[in-house]
Design a protein around this motif. Structure first.
Motif, PDB file in Angstrom:
ATOM      1  N   PRO A   1      51.087 -61.726  63.981  1.00 32.31           N
ATOM      2  CA  PRO A   1      50.848 -62.949  63.211  1.00 32.31           C
ATOM      3  C   PRO A   1      49.370 -63.329  63.155  1.00 32.31           C
ATOM      4  O   PRO A   1      48.904 -63.875  62.148  1.00 32.31           O
TER       5      PRO A   1
ATOM      6  N   ASN B   1      47.539 -61.932  60.148  1.00 31.22           N
ATOM      7  CA  ASN B   1      47.851 -62.600  58.886  1.00 31.22           C
ATOM      8  C   ASN B   1      47.244 -63.994  58.819  1.00 31.22           C
ATOM      9  O   ASN B   1      46.798 -64.439  57.767  1.00 31.22           O
TER      10      ASN B   1
ATOM     11  N   PRO C   1      52.931 -68.567  59.677  1.00 37.94           N
ATOM     12  CA  PRO C   1      54.185 -68.504  58.922  1.00 37.94           C
ATOM     13  C   PRO C   1      55.135 -69.591  59.394  1.00 37.94           C
ATOM     14  O   PRO C   1      55.153 -69.940  60.580  1.00 37.94           O
TER      15      PRO C   1
ATOM     16  N   THR D   1      58.274 -71.531  60.797  1.00 33.01           N
ATOM     17  CA  THR D   1      59.245 -71.082  61.808  1.00 33.01           C
ATOM     18  C   THR D   1      60.637 -71.557  61.427  1.00 33.01           C
ATOM     19  O   THR D   1      60.791 -72.582  60.782  1.00 33.01           O
TER      20      THR D   1
END
Lengths: 179, 93
Positions: A112, A115, A177, A179
Motif C-alpha cells: 500500500p 500506491n 485505499p 477500508t
C-alpha cells in the motif's frame, strides 16, 4: 543530556493498532556528519555506514540511512544498540545532531505504501527499482520526506518533520485505499 | 518537467530541486570599491543567450548539495551535472 520524559505522539489522535498507517514513537534519531577526509569512518565506530547513495545498513537494531556524501541518519529504538556511540563519533571527528524530537515516523506496509506515495511523490518506487534496504529523500505534498524500505521488504518507514506530522498523517490517510 | 541526474542521488524530478541562478556570475572582488553601475549589473543584469546555459541548482529535497549543470534553454536538454566544488575554508579571499 537526553530528555527522560516520554515523547508524546505528534498526532491529535494516535492510530489504533491494526490501522494501515502506524506512528513509530520513542525513536533515537540522529543526523551524523562524518569527517571530511577519513577512510573507514564506519569501521572505526563499528557501524555499517553505507557509502552507496540511497542505501540503508542491514543492522536492524541501529539503522544507518545514507542522506548525502558523509551524512547519515542513525535510527534506533533500542538503548543497548548505541551504548557510548555518540562519544565515539565525536572522538573520531564526526558530529551528531539530535533529531529525536524533530521527526515523526510513519510505518506502512510496503505494498500500500507504494500506491499511497505514488500519488504525491516523484520517486521511482516500482518494486524492481526501490528495493528492500533502499532509502531515498524526496518531496511528498510539498513536504520533505525520507522513505526507508525496510530490509525485510514488508514495510516502509516515512520520516517527516514533526510539525508536519498531523498534515502528513491526514494526507496519507486520504491517499490510502478505503477500508 | 526536467529530469536532473543528481551526481549523488541519481535521476530525480525537478520538483526536488531549487534553481540557484546563472553559474557564471562573478562577484566583484571588492564591493566597497565597486561603482554602483558595476554592482547593479552584478546583482540584476543577466545574459539571456539562446543555447547552452550554465546554472546552479540545489537538491533541496534530497542530498541538499549545490550542483552546477549545463542546460540548453531551447531544448531543455541537460548535458552535464556535477557537484559544485566546496568553498575553501579560511578567510574566504
Amino acid at each position: 543530556m537526553p530528555d527522560p520524559r516520554p515523547r508524546r505522539s505528534a498526532l491529535n489522535r494516535p492510530p489504533q493498532p491494526g490501522e494501515l498507517i502506524q506512528e513509530r514513537t520513542d525513536l533515537w534519531i540522529q543526523r551524523l556528519y562524518g569527517p571530511d577526509r577519513q577512510s573507514d569512518f564506519g569501521g572505526k565506530l563499528g557501524l555499517d555506514l553505507p557509502e552507496q547513495a540511497n542505501r540503508a545498513s542491514q543492522d536492524t537494531a541501529l539503522h544507518a540511512l545514507w542522506l548525502a556524501p558523509r551524512e547519515w541518519l542513525l535510527v534506533s529504538d533500542a538503548d543497548a544498540a548505541r551504548g557510548n556511540l555518540a562519544a565515539r563519533i565525536v572522538a573520531n571527528g564526526g558530529a551528531l545532531s539530535d533529531l529525536s524530537h524533530a521527526r515523526t515516523v510513519f510505518r506502512i506496509a510496503a505494498g500500500p505504501a507504494r500506491n499511497i506515495l505514488a500519488q504525491g511523490c516523484p520517486l521511482d518506487l516500482r518494486p524492481a527499482i526501490f528495493l528492500p534496504g533502499h532509502c531515498a529523500q524526496s518531496v511528498l505534498a510539498s513536504v520533505a520526506i525520507l522513505v526507508h524500505h525496510l530490509a525485510d521488504g514488508a514495510h516502509m518507514d516515512i520520516y517527516v518533520a514533526r510539525s508536519y506530522g498531523q498534515y502528513m498523517y491526514d494526507w496519507l490517510n486520504d491517499a490510502a485505499p478505503p477500508t | 518537467m526536467l529530469l536532473i541526474h543528481c551526481p549523488h542521488c541519481g535521476p530525480r524530478a525537478q520538483t526536488e530541486f531549487s534553481y540557484g541562478g546563472d553559474a557564471n556570475v562573478a562577484r566583484p572582488p571588492a564591493p566597497e570599491e565597486t561603482d554602483d553601475r558595476t554592482w547593479t549589473d552584478y546583482l540584476y543584469l543577466r545574459d539571456n543567450a539562446k543555447g547552452s546555459h550554465a546554472e546552479l541548482w540545489q537538491h533541496i529535497f534530497g542530498c541538499r548539495r549545490w550542483l552546477r549543470l549545463h542546460r540548453d534553454v531551447v531544448s531543455h536538454e541537460i548535458t552535464s551535472c556535477s557537484d559544485l566544488p566546496r568553498p575553501r575554508t579560511g578567510n574566504g579571499s
